[in-house]
Design an enzyme around this catalytic site. Structure first.
Site, PDB file in Angstrom:
ATOM      1  N   ASP A  73       0.811  -1.210   0.000  1.00  0.00           N
ATOM      2  CA  ASP A  73       0.000   0.000   0.000  1.00  0.00           C
ATOM      3  C   ASP A  73       0.848   1.267   0.000  1.00  0.00           C
ATOM      4  O   ASP A  73       0.323   2.381  -0.145  1.00  0.00           O
ATOM      5  CB  ASP A  73      -0.980   0.024   1.181  1.00  0.00           C
ATOM      6  CG  ASP A  73      -0.295   0.025   2.540  1.00  0.00           C
ATOM      7  OD1 ASP A  73       0.951  -0.092   2.589  1.00  0.00           O
ATOM      8  OD2 ASP A  73      -0.997   0.144   3.563  1.00  0.00           O
ATOM      9  N   ASP A 192      -2.000   8.647   9.896  1.00  0.00           N
ATOM     10  CA  ASP A 192      -2.653   7.359   9.636  1.00  0.00           C
ATOM     11  C   ASP A 192      -3.958   7.226  10.413  1.00  0.00           C
ATOM     12  O   ASP A 192      -3.984   7.363  11.632  1.00  0.00           O
ATOM     13  CB  ASP A 192      -1.664   6.251  10.040  1.00  0.00           C
ATOM     14  CG  ASP A 192      -2.234   4.844   9.936  1.00  0.00           C
ATOM     15  OD1 ASP A 192      -3.300   4.660   9.330  1.00  0.00           O
ATOM     16  OD2 ASP A 192      -1.573   3.927  10.460  1.00  0.00           O
ATOM     17  N   SER A 230       4.306  -9.684   3.567  1.00  0.00           N
ATOM     18  CA  SER A 230       5.128  -8.525   3.931  1.00  0.00           C
ATOM     19  C   SER A 230       5.026  -8.153   5.412  1.00  0.00           C
ATOM     20  O   SER A 230       5.651  -7.188   5.840  1.00  0.00           O
ATOM     21  CB  SER A 230       4.735  -7.318   3.072  1.00  0.00           C
ATOM     22  OG  SER A 230       3.351  -7.043   3.199  1.00  0.00           O
ATOM     23  N   HIS A 365      -1.562  -0.622  13.161  1.00  0.00           N
ATOM     24  CA  HIS A 365      -1.991   0.771  13.039  1.00  0.00           C
ATOM     25  C   HIS A 365      -2.405   1.337  14.394  1.00  0.00           C
ATOM     26  O   HIS A 365      -2.924   0.629  15.253  1.00  0.00           O
ATOM     27  CB  HIS A 365      -3.159   0.878  12.056  1.00  0.00           C
ATOM     28  CG  HIS A 365      -2.816   0.406  10.677  1.00  0.00           C
ATOM     29  ND1 HIS A 365      -2.207   1.212   9.747  1.00  0.00           N
ATOM     30  CD2 HIS A 365      -2.978  -0.809  10.084  1.00  0.00           C
ATOM     31  CE1 HIS A 365      -2.018   0.527   8.629  1.00  0.00           C
ATOM     32  NE2 HIS A 365      -2.473  -0.702   8.809  1.00  0.00           N
TER      33      HIS A 365
END
Length: 559
Positions: A73, A192, A230, A365
């Site tokens: 991303d 974020d 990943s 996150h």
């Protein structure tokens, strides 16, 4: 006084495809260059990347691409970007290595070699801004945020981040650096928002590692772990747990092998034992209670690959009686139906399923408290939530207001919206071209809304084809009509419907042949209209109707 513009070309009001443009006077800085894996309605589409039109219109002003971390991303669209732009790419050691891995697989840009490795101490001076970096915590090492120091103050972009006080050195946030950034004037913060709605705080990765190890120790059968390739942090935890529980690991995909090999070469992954990883040829040498299979899938989610395992269609490993399928990734909300379907298939194949998210929250996150802490440390004048769907951006905006930023200083942009700082004030000042570019096979951007609409119609109600051969000179039908259908009705059980459709086509064609002003376009449209009306009355379905009209006096098919 500098003129500053902040323009998201992706990554807002959606999940993935991060790309943010910061303009300082005549210079353009591109922050991240990511892709997005398609949602269900994008039938046949492989990936989605940002629309680069605005950057192409201003290509002489683009100074470079500045990457925050090595996930798709953030770096996945780089091969497509470099097909259009010859500009330097900046990132940390692992991020650049992974970016090269992506780029070198594209023959059109495999020759590109203008990469520059940076770290938290790097400062890059341009004419109108100085670029710097700060270490952050994410599910991959070498993650950083970016600062652009301008005459009006700094623009700060966090990239994907969270705070974890027990993070290992390779994943630790540089809190002192972030605090120092906040002590100077910060004009705007782009932060974020992926987990801004969460009501549960993240468990520390130290505790997550304990959970993985406990699961391995308490399982007496073979374990199949599903993870994103990943997510290097999770892969490290799986390797450590396998070693401590006396198991060997088999990697099922080339992609994860490449990433792990690369990370080990750069010492970003620690291999607890040289004999820990085994090949498919050696896996049969060990009993099931000594084996871990790591499945990462071929795209962003490994879940669909588990379906092939459950159906016995995987090329290497299939689920059998007693297997534990351990899902250590947190699938996106759009995958919930698929996950539940996959679980059912696994149980029917004799396996069991455990998700790490069943008992703990293990996200890469920031959750609300972390987000508020970042804002308090940075102390921005203006705030722009990025990375996430609209509801998450809105939730993040509320969090910013809670810690003292007035709503008039908070902007929730859409793709292409221009947030401009001019004459001492920041405001929305217009839009530039932005949107989604679909990648389907080798085609880039050649699939639009009309094609997607047709694919959706075909997937829902099928296709109905009417073939007729005519002679305009003789004014009659030479053969046909013959109708064929796929995905609409079962022909053998609907002979009356087919015969009636033939008669409708015959009547429309004969009426047009008798018309003095014969027009091919009118004939085809009247066939579509007549069949569409009749078929909807009979079935309440709307198939795609394709009239194929051929003429005996011409060798060319007219359709």
């Amino acid at each position: 006084m500098s003129n500053i513009k902040i323009i998201p070309l992706g990554g807002v009001r959606e999940n993935g495809k991060n790309m943010y443009v910061v303009e300082v006077d005549e210079e353009i800085f591109v922050l991240d260059c990511g892709l997005m894996y398609p949602e269900t309605e994008l039938l046949g589409i492989d990936i989605v990347i940002p629309d680069f039109s605005y950057l192409e219109e201003n290509r002489d002003r683009v100074t470079g691409v500045f990457l925050t971390h090595g996930h798709e991303d953030a770096i996945g669209a780089l091969p497509y970007f470099l097909q259009k732009f010859d500009v330097p790419v900046f990132g940390t050691e692992l991020t650049i290595a992974l970016a090269k891995l992506f780029v070198e697989k594209d023959s059109q840009v495999s020759h590109f070699d203008d990469y520059h490795i940076v770290d938290e101490d790097t400062e890059i001076e341009f004419e109108h801004a100085v670029l710097g970096f700060f270490r952050t915590t994410h599910t991959i090492p070498d993650s950083v945020g970016v600062t652009l120091k301008t005459a009006e103050g700094s623009i700060v972009y966090t990239g994907d981040f969270k705070f974890d006080q027990s993070a290992t050195p390779a994943y630790q946030t540089d809190l002192a650096k972030i605090s120092d950034i906040g002590k100077s004037k910060v004009l705007a913060l782009l932060s974020d928002s992926s987990d801004a709605e969460s009501s549960i705080e993240n468990m520390s990765d130290y505790k997550v590692a304990e959970q993985v190890e406990d699961t391995f120790r308490n399982t007496k059968e073979r374990i199949i772990v599903a993870s994103v390739a990943s997510n290097i942090l999770r892969i490290q935890q799986v390797m450590d747990a396998a070693y401590k529980s006396g198991r060997k690991i088999f990697f099922t995909g080339k992609k994860v092998e490449e990433i792990v090999e690369l990370a080990m070469k750069l010492k970003k992954i620690h291999l607890p034992n040289e004999d820990l990883i085994v090949s498919i040829e050696d896996i049969e040498k060990y009993p099931d209670n000594e084996i871990v299979v790591l499945e990462t899938g071929t795209t962003g989610e490994p879940i669909k690959t588990l379906q092939r395992m459950a159906m016995g269609k995987h090329l290497q490993i299939n689920i059998k009686e007693g297997d534990l399928v351990y899902i250590v990734t947190s699938p996106s909300v759009s995958m919930e139906v698929t996950v539940n379907k996959t679980k059912n298939m696994i149980y029917r194949a004799g396996g069991e399923v455990k998700q790490i998210s069943d008992n703990i929250k293990a996200s890469g996150h920031a959750t609300p408290n972390d987000l508020k802490l970042m804002i308090n440390l940075i102390k921005p004048t203006y705030f722009i939530p990025v990375t996430g769907e609209y509801r998450r951006l809105a939730a993040h905006a509320k969090l910013a207001h809670e810690v003292g930023i007035p709503f008039k200083n908070i902007f929730i942009p859409g793709k292409g919206d221009v947030v401009e700082y001019k004459a001492g004030r920041m405001s929305m000042s217009g839009q530039v071209t932005a949107g989604n570019t679909m990648v389907d096979g080798i085609g880039i951007g050649d699939i639009g809304n009309i094609v997607l609409r047709d694919r959706k119609l075909l997937s829902e109600d099928g296709i109905f084809v009417a073939v007729v051969t005519i002679s305009r000179k003789k004014g009659k039908i030479m053969s046909g009509p013959e109708v064929m259908t796929r995905g609409f009705v079962y022909v053998k059980e609907n002979t009356d419907l087919i015969e009636s459709s033939n008669e409708i086509v015959r009547k429309v064609v004969e009426d047009n042949l008798n018309h003095k002003e014969f027009e091919w376009s009118r004939l085809k449209q009247e066939i579509r209209d007549a069949l569409s009306k009749y078929l909807f009355e009979q079935t309440r379905r709307r198939p795609v109707i394709l009239p194929i009209i051929m003429e005996t006096s011409s060798r060319n098919r007219r359709n």
